[in-house]
Design a protein around this motif. Structure first.
Motif, mmCIF file in Angstrom:
data_model
loop_
_atom_site.group_PDB
_atom_site.id
_atom_site.type_symbol
_atom_site.label_atom_id
_atom_site.label_comp_id
_atom_site.label_asym_id
_atom_site.label_seq_id
_atom_site.Cartn_x
_atom_site.Cartn_y
_atom_site.Cartn_z
ATOM 1 N N ARG A 107 -6.767 7.990 6.033
ATOM 2 C CA ARG A 107 -7.618 7.124 6.857
ATOM 3 C C ARG A 107 -6.803 6.413 7.934
ATOM 4 N NH1 ARG A 107 -12.635 5.861 4.642
ATOM 5 N NH2 ARG A 107 -12.965 6.796 2.597
ATOM 6 N N GLU A 156 -8.370 1.382 10.593
ATOM 7 C CA GLU A 156 -9.740 0.863 10.634
ATOM 8 C C GLU A 156 -10.605 1.430 9.517
ATOM 9 O OE1 GLU A 156 -8.369 2.421 13.508
ATOM 10 O OE2 GLU A 156 -7.567 0.458 14.090
ATOM 11 N N GLU A 197 -11.365 4.748 9.141
ATOM 12 C CA GLU A 197 -12.012 5.998 9.528
ATOM 13 C C GLU A 197 -11.280 7.176 8.888
ATOM 14 O OE1 GLU A 197 -12.717 8.630 13.574
ATOM 15 O OE2 GLU A 197 -12.089 6.543 13.750
#
Length: 91
Positions: free
Chosen positions: A47, A50, A52
């Motif tokens: 990831r 943030e 994502e």
């Protein structure tokens, strides 16, 4: 005396032929259950800061296989690329 590159000694100091390299394997397409995909997304996929998701489950398997392959190539010889494909297919 024989060439050292194609020979290796065993535990008793005898010279033995190095085993021939196996043919390269073709990568296998992984398949995951729906539950496995949920767990991968929640816990294991890389990831961004943030949060994502940056990789697919397939890319995660390649990342892990490549990391293990570096150590395998260092200690057991052979090509890291070949080891990467073998480990990827095992997973």
């Amino acid at each position: 005396m024989r060439e050292a590159s194609s020979m290796e000694s065993d535990l008793f100091g005898r010279i033995a032929e190095a085993p021939p390299e196996e043919p390269a394997e073709a990568p296998v397409e992984p398949g995951f259950s729906r539950n496995a995909e949920v767990v991968l997304r929640k816990r294991y996929l890389k990831r961004s800061p943030e949060g994502e998701i940056l990789e697919t489950p397939r890319e995660m398997l390649w990342r892990v296989a490549a990391s293990v392959a570096v150590a395998e190539a260092r200690f057991n010889g052979g090509s890291a690329d070949r080891w990467t494909t073998r480990f990827f297919n095992m997973m």
